[in-house]
Design an enzyme around this catalytic site. Structure first.
Site, PDB file in Angstrom:
ATOM      1  N   GLY A  84    -166.753  68.737  65.315  1.00 32.72           N
ATOM      2  CA  GLY A  84    -166.656  70.177  65.537  1.00 32.72           C
ATOM      3  C   GLY A  84    -167.230  71.065  64.457  1.00 32.72           C
ATOM      4  O   GLY A  84    -166.802  72.214  64.315  1.00 32.72           O
ATOM      5  N   ASN A 108    -170.173  72.445  64.499  1.00 33.40           N
ATOM      6  CA  ASN A 108    -170.815  73.568  65.213  1.00 33.40           C
ATOM      7  C   ASN A 108    -169.764  74.530  65.756  1.00 33.40           C
ATOM      8  O   ASN A 108    -169.932  75.745  65.682  1.00 33.40           O
ATOM      9  CB  ASN A 108    -171.688  73.048  66.359  1.00 33.40           C
ATOM     10  CG  ASN A 108    -173.040  72.587  65.877  1.00 33.40           C
ATOM     11  OD1 ASN A 108    -173.927  73.395  65.608  1.00 33.40           O
ATOM     12  ND2 ASN A 108    -173.204  71.274  65.729  1.00 33.40           N
ATOM     13  N   ARG A 140    -170.007  64.951  77.620  1.00 31.78           N
ATOM     14  CA  ARG A 140    -169.998  64.708  79.072  1.00 31.78           C
ATOM     15  C   ARG A 140    -171.046  65.568  79.744  1.00 31.78           C
ATOM     16  O   ARG A 140    -171.262  66.712  79.339  1.00 31.78           O
ATOM     17  CB  ARG A 140    -168.648  65.105  79.680  1.00 31.78           C
ATOM     18  CG  ARG A 140    -167.575  64.167  79.353  1.00 31.78           C
ATOM     19  CD  ARG A 140    -166.297  64.471  80.100  1.00 31.78           C
ATOM     20  NE  ARG A 140    -165.318  63.535  79.627  1.00 31.78           N
ATOM     21  CZ  ARG A 140    -165.274  62.265  80.002  1.00 31.78           C
ATOM     22  NH1 ARG A 140    -166.094  61.812  80.930  1.00 31.78           N
ATOM     23  NH2 ARG A 140    -164.388  61.451  79.491  1.00 31.78           N
ATOM     24  N   LEU A 141    -171.654  65.001  80.770  1.00 33.95           N
ATOM     25  CA  LEU A 141    -172.565  65.813  81.577  1.00 33.95           C
ATOM     26  C   LEU A 141    -171.716  66.672  82.505  1.00 33.95           C
ATOM     27  O   LEU A 141    -170.650  66.253  82.953  1.00 33.95           O
ATOM     28  CB  LEU A 141    -173.473  64.915  82.412  1.00 33.95           C
ATOM     29  CG  LEU A 141    -174.476  64.053  81.641  1.00 33.95           C
ATOM     30  CD1 LEU A 141    -175.293  63.215  82.625  1.00 33.95           C
ATOM     31  CD2 LEU A 141    -175.390  64.920  80.794  1.00 33.95           C
ATOM     32  N   ASN A 178    -176.333  74.563  75.384  1.00 35.41           N
ATOM     33  CA  ASN A 178    -176.075  73.366  74.582  1.00 35.41           C
ATOM     34  C   ASN A 178    -176.976  73.362  73.358  1.00 35.41           C
ATOM     35  O   ASN A 178    -178.080  73.907  73.385  1.00 35.41           O
ATOM     36  CB  ASN A 178    -176.348  72.111  75.422  1.00 35.41           C
ATOM     37  CG  ASN A 178    -176.010  70.822  74.674  1.00 35.41           C
ATOM     38  OD1 ASN A 178    -174.996  70.751  73.986  1.00 35.41           O
ATOM     39  ND2 ASN A 178    -176.867  69.826  74.787  1.00 35.41           N
ATOM     40  N   HIS A 206    -178.849  70.669  70.670  1.00 35.24           N
ATOM     41  CA  HIS A 206    -179.192  69.243  70.583  1.00 35.24           C
ATOM     42  C   HIS A 206    -180.038  68.997  69.335  1.00 35.24           C
ATOM     43  O   HIS A 206    -180.978  69.753  69.063  1.00 35.24           O
ATOM     44  CB  HIS A 206    -179.951  68.800  71.840  1.00 35.24           C
ATOM     45  CG  HIS A 206    -180.220  67.330  71.847  1.00 35.24           C
ATOM     46  ND1 HIS A 206    -179.245  66.402  72.122  1.00 35.24           N
ATOM     47  CD2 HIS A 206    -181.341  66.630  71.564  1.00 35.24           C
ATOM     48  CE1 HIS A 206    -179.763  65.192  72.020  1.00 35.24           C
ATOM     49  NE2 HIS A 206    -181.021  65.304  71.677  1.00 35.24           N
TER      50      HIS A 206
HETATM   51  C1  GRF Z   1    -174.426  67.949  67.008  1.00 35.40           C
HETATM   52  O1  GRF Z   1    -175.469  67.285  66.360  1.00 35.40           O
HETATM   53  C2  GRF Z   1    -174.889  68.485  68.325  1.00 35.40           C
HETATM   54  O2  GRF Z   1    -176.194  68.898  68.319  1.00 35.40           O
HETATM   55  C3  GRF Z   1    -174.753  67.299  69.233  1.00 35.40           C
HETATM   56  O3  GRF Z   1    -173.535  66.709  68.809  1.00 35.40           O
HETATM   57  C4  GRF Z   1    -173.343  66.979  67.427  1.00 35.40           C
HETATM   58  C5  GRF Z   1    -171.979  67.565  67.247  1.00 35.40           C
HETATM   59  O4  GRF Z   1    -171.673  67.748  65.883  1.00 35.40           O
HETATM   60  N1  GRF Z   1    -174.806  67.675  70.610  1.00 35.40           N
HETATM   61  P1  GRF Z   1    -170.390  68.574  65.462  1.00 35.40           P
HETATM   62  O5  GRF Z   1    -169.207  67.936  66.163  1.00 35.40           O
HETATM   63  O6  GRF Z   1    -170.601  69.992  65.882  1.00 35.40           O
HETATM   64  O7  GRF Z   1    -170.298  68.434  63.980  1.00 35.40           O
END
Ligand code: GRF
Length: 206
Positions: free
Chosen positions: A15, A17, A90-91, A112, A114
């Site tokens: 978490g 992000n 999950r999709l 999202n 990525h």
């Molecule tokens: C991030 O690299 C994001 O881009 C990917 O999953 C990771 C999640 O990291 N989809 P965090 O849990 O936010 O540290």
């Protein structure tokens, strides 16, 4: 600031992000409506709690449709305008996205982040794969979500040169910093009303 805009974050992992988004929202004088996870022990729960943000755990106990129905119920109860996926593993089904779009003038409003320059390295393990391949540039992608695996229309990408990093750990940390930057900037644009109302229609048709 757009009054009454309600944003939810879906995450399955540590978490970082989600934390960056919650902190950005708070710095703008608002609150993320809730964090939702499918994993009862996900690190994101502690981060949300530390930042006084409501969270829900919705485990997938039976079939996918029932799981998504449970999530939709929360989305409706909280009248969520945007869902920001941040490591949600999950999709989302076409039915789920359509149900959201029906509530928002035909736009699902799910985004999202990525850690690759899509369409390169979709799915899990993208950081490891890009590093092992010694690509000259990697980077992060912000994109709209469709029912595919990291296939929705791209909103924004930021590149990162691998030569700046001597180890995988440094590279990973650099990519996370870039993710937090691009995602919090996007959140701010939503909040201050810089995303035009026809944004998704135009983007989807590009
Ligand atoms: C991030 O690299 C994001 O881009 C990917 O999953 C990771 C999640 O990291 N989809 P965090 O849990 O936010 O540290």
């Amino acid at each position: 600031m757009r009054e009454g805009l309600r944003i939810a974050i879906f995450a399955s992992g540590t978490g970082s992000n989600a934390q960056a988004l919650i902190e950005k929202m708070q710095s703008l004088g608002g609150q993320i409506e809730f964090v939702l996870t499918d994993k009862p022990h996900a690190g994101v729960l502690e981060r949300a709690q530390a930042l006084a943000t409501m969270s829900y755990v919705v485990e997938k106990k039976t079939d996918r449709a029932a799981h998504e129905q449970e999530i939709l119920k929360l989305v409706d109860e909280h009248q969520i305008d945007w869902i920001l996926l941040a490591g949600y593993m999950r999709l989302l089904s076409a039915n789920f996205l359509k149900a959201l779009a029906d509530r928002h003038e035909g736009r699902a409003q799910v985004v999202n982040i990525h850690p690759s320059l899509l369409p390169d390295y979709p799915g899990a393990g993208s950081l490891e794969k890009a590093f092992a391949d010694k690509v000259e540039f990697s980077g992060v992608t912000l994109h709209l979500v469709d029912e595919g695996m990291d296939t929705g229309p791209i909103i924004q990408q930021l590149p990162l040169a691998l030569k700046e990093f001597t180890s995988f750990a440094d590279f990973k940390a650099g990519m996370h910093r870039l993710e937090h930057q691009i995602y919090t900037e996007f959140l701010e644009k939503i909040i201050v009303g810089q995303i035009p109302t026809n944004y998704f229609k135009e983007t989807a048709e590009c």
